[in-house]
Scaffold this motif. Structure first.
Motif, short mmCIF file in Angstrom:
data_model
loop_
_atom_site.label_atom_id
_atom_site.label_comp_id
_atom_site.label_asym_id
_atom_site.label_seq_id
_atom_site.Cartn_x
_atom_site.Cartn_y
_atom_site.Cartn_z
N THR A 11 0.94 -1.52 0.19
CA THR A 11 -0.29 0.26 0.13
C THR A 11 0.94 0.77 0.30
N PRO A 12 0.42 1.82 -1.24
CA PRO A 12 1.85 3.58 -0.85
C PRO A 12 1.75 3.98 0.05
N THR A 13 3.21 4.84 0.53
CA THR A 13 2.61 4.99 2.50
C THR A 13 1.92 6.74 1.92
N ASN A 31 -3.52 -4.13 -8.25
CA ASN A 31 -2.44 -3.42 -7.15
C ASN A 31 -3.59 -2.22 -6.78
N THR A 32 -4.63 -2.05 -7.51
CA THR A 32 -5.22 -0.78 -6.95
C THR A 32 -5.84 -0.51 -5.35
N ARG A 33 -5.16 0.36 -4.40
CA ARG A 33 -5.80 0.75 -3.27
C ARG A 33 -6.94 1.93 -3.24
N LYS A 34 -7.75 1.88 -2.69
CA LYS A 34 -9.27 2.59 -2.61
C LYS A 34 -9.26 2.64 -1.22
N LEU A 35 -9.23 4.06 -0.63
CA LEU A 35 -8.94 4.73 0.80
C LEU A 35 -11.20 4.86 0.46
N ILE A 36 -11.67 4.40 1.77
CA ILE A 36 -13.08 4.49 1.73
C ILE A 36 -13.28 6.24 2.95
N LEU A 37 -14.04 7.22 2.55
CA LEU A 37 -14.35 8.00 3.46
C LEU A 37 -15.66 8.04 3.56
N ASN A 38 -16.07 8.23 4.99
CA ASN A 38 -16.93 8.13 5.17
C ASN A 38 -17.87 9.12 6.94
N SER A 39 -16.54 10.32 7.01
CA SER A 39 -17.58 10.94 7.82
C SER A 39 -17.84 11.82 7.93
N GLU A 40 -18.17 13.07 9.86
CA GLU A 40 -18.97 14.01 9.13
C GLU A 40 -18.32 15.40 8.51
N THR A 41 -16.51 14.86 8.05
CA THR A 41 -15.84 15.66 7.82
C THR A 41 -15.75 15.97 6.40
N SER A 48 -5.70 4.40 -5.22
CA SER A 48 -4.03 4.93 -5.06
C SER A 48 -3.57 3.28 -6.20
N VAL A 49 -2.81 4.00 -7.22
CA VAL A 49 -2.27 2.86 -7.88
C VAL A 49 -0.95 3.13 -7.87
N GLU A 50 -0.04 2.05 -8.21
CA GLU A 50 1.80 2.00 -8.38
C GLU A 50 1.89 1.84 -9.78
N LEU A 51 2.48 3.05 -10.45
CA LEU A 51 2.33 2.73 -12.23
C LEU A 51 3.49 1.83 -12.65
N GLN A 52 4.32 2.65 -11.91
CA GLN A 52 5.98 1.92 -11.12
C GLN A 52 6.82 2.43 -10.46
N ILE A 56 2.96 7.32 -8.32
CA ILE A 56 1.74 6.90 -8.04
C ILE A 56 1.14 7.61 -7.97
N THR A 57 -0.37 7.54 -8.12
CA THR A 57 -1.02 7.85 -8.68
C THR A 57 -2.20 8.62 -7.25
N LEU A 58 -2.66 8.99 -7.40
CA LEU A 58 -4.26 9.83 -6.54
C LEU A 58 -5.11 9.50 -7.08
N ASP A 59 -6.42 9.57 -7.36
CA ASP A 59 -8.16 9.78 -7.68
C ASP A 59 -8.28 10.50 -6.78
N ILE A 60 -8.87 11.91 -6.73
CA ILE A 60 -9.41 12.32 -4.91
C ILE A 60 -10.95 12.31 -5.18
N ASP A 61 -11.27 11.67 -4.99
CA ASP A 61 -13.13 12.57 -5.56
C ASP A 61 -14.04 12.52 -4.04
#
Length: 345
Positions: A11-13, A31-41, A48-52, A56-61
């Motif tokens: 998992t990417p740092t 090879n994909t990791r997802k951080l699922i967020l569901n808070s009051e904030t 995130s995907v490690e291309l090589q 490292i990529t981040l898709d923030i939605d």
């Protein structure tokens, strides 16, 4: 696969750091990791995907209910961040610097971090934010011997040589709809297997990165908006492209699209040419063919029904343009696809 089952060595740092900042749960898919967020904030996801090694990529939605700061570089190293804001707008800040730079919708930026000043993305309460970040950790990437002689690495090194004169520098780019379309496809395109999805995603990330690099060198000599269109006009073009993609069966025309958008025919053509390297007619035709390909692969519709479903009336014309794009007839394409599907089972 959920938090408790994940091998954190893979998992990417940066994603682990974001979990500490924002909370949430990490899921793993190939090879994909997802951080699922569901808070009051904040709610949504960060993928995130490690291309090589070193990229490292981040898709923030996310949807943000309170002001937040997202540190996108937890590692103290020289790093290039290629940032693109698709929706919402955000602010870039180095460390605790007072200098803050707005990155608007459809705008790109290249941040060059040094060891003591990492990049932060500041998001105001009430925002729905979609951004893509591709991070190149220079030491890790350029020390890899496989990367020292290829053309892509040479372009990156040339870019670094331009930016390196100014530590902790953000190059704010012009509006770029070509990158916007590639990011949309990361979310929109369906695939037969997780492997084909991953390979397609990786290819698109490299296209996005190449677009960033090309845009940077164009803007060194010409800092003006290379599209010649205003931001509001660019936004209307991307809304039209989404509408056409969602409704390929409608008989779209320059006249009706101009009336719907309020843009002149010449502005429409200029916008589509800039964004897709296609005329409006070519864009519509290509969307219809891509929808037809999907229907052939995923439904039991016969070829005549497919033709009707994408808004065409002539089967012979459809077969002609399909063969031009896919190098075989629709019937052959369906047969080959079914054969390959059986072989993979």
């Amino acid at each position: 696969m959920r938090d408790s089952d994940i091998n954190y060595n893979n998992t990417p740092t940066v994603l682990l750091s974001l979990q500490q900042q924002l909370g949430g749960e990490i899921l793993a898919e190939e090879n994909t990791r997802k951080l699922i967020l569901n808070s009051e904030t904040v709610s949504g996801q960060i993928r995130s995907v490690e291309l090589q090694t070193g990229i490292i990529t981040l898709d923030i939605d996310v949807t943000v209910l309170e002001d937040i700061k997202i540190q996108i570089d937890p590692i103290e190293s020289q790093t290039l961040h290629f940032i693109y804001c698709l929706r919402g707008g955000c602010i870039h800040q180095f460390g605790t610097s007072e200098k803050q730079i707005l990155i608007e919708e459809f705008q790109s930026g290249i941040a060059h971090d040094y060891k003591d000043m990492q990049s932060n993305i500041l998001v105001k309460a009430g925002k729905q934010l979609t951004i893509n970040v591709i991070s190149v950790y220079q030491e890790m990437y350029f020390q890899n011997t496989e990367n020292q002689s290829n053309l892509f690495a040479k372009k990156l090194q040339k870019l670094v040589s331009y930016i390196d004169t100014e530590p902790n520098h953000l190059h704010l780019g012009n509006y770029n709809l070509k990158i916007a379309e590639q990011i949309k496809l990361l979310y929109r395109v369906e695939h037969d297997t997780e492997i084909t999805a991953l390979l397609s995603q990786i290819g698109r990330y490299y296209i996005i990165l190449a677009n960033h690099i090309d845009q940077f060198f164009l803007e060194i000599d010409n800092p003006m908006n290379t599209s010649g269109l205003l931001k509001k006009e660019l936004k209307k073009i991307t809304e039209l492209s989404d509408y056409i993609s969602a409704n390929p069966e409608i008989q779209h025309s320059i006249k009706t699209l101009s009336m719907d958008s309020g843009l002149s025919a010449s502005k429409l053509q200029e916008g589509f040419k800039f964004m897709f390297d296609r005329t409006v007619s070519d864009f519509i035709r290509n969307i219809r063919l891509e929808r037809a390909e999907m229907l052939i692969k995923t439904t039991e519709l016969n070829i005549s029904e497919v033709v009707y479903s994408i808004g065409l009336t002539s089967r012979s014309y459809f077969c002609k343009i399909f063969k031009n794009k896919y190098n075989c007839s629709p019937k052959q394409y369906k047969s080959n696809f079914q054969k390959n599907l059986k072989l993979s089972e």
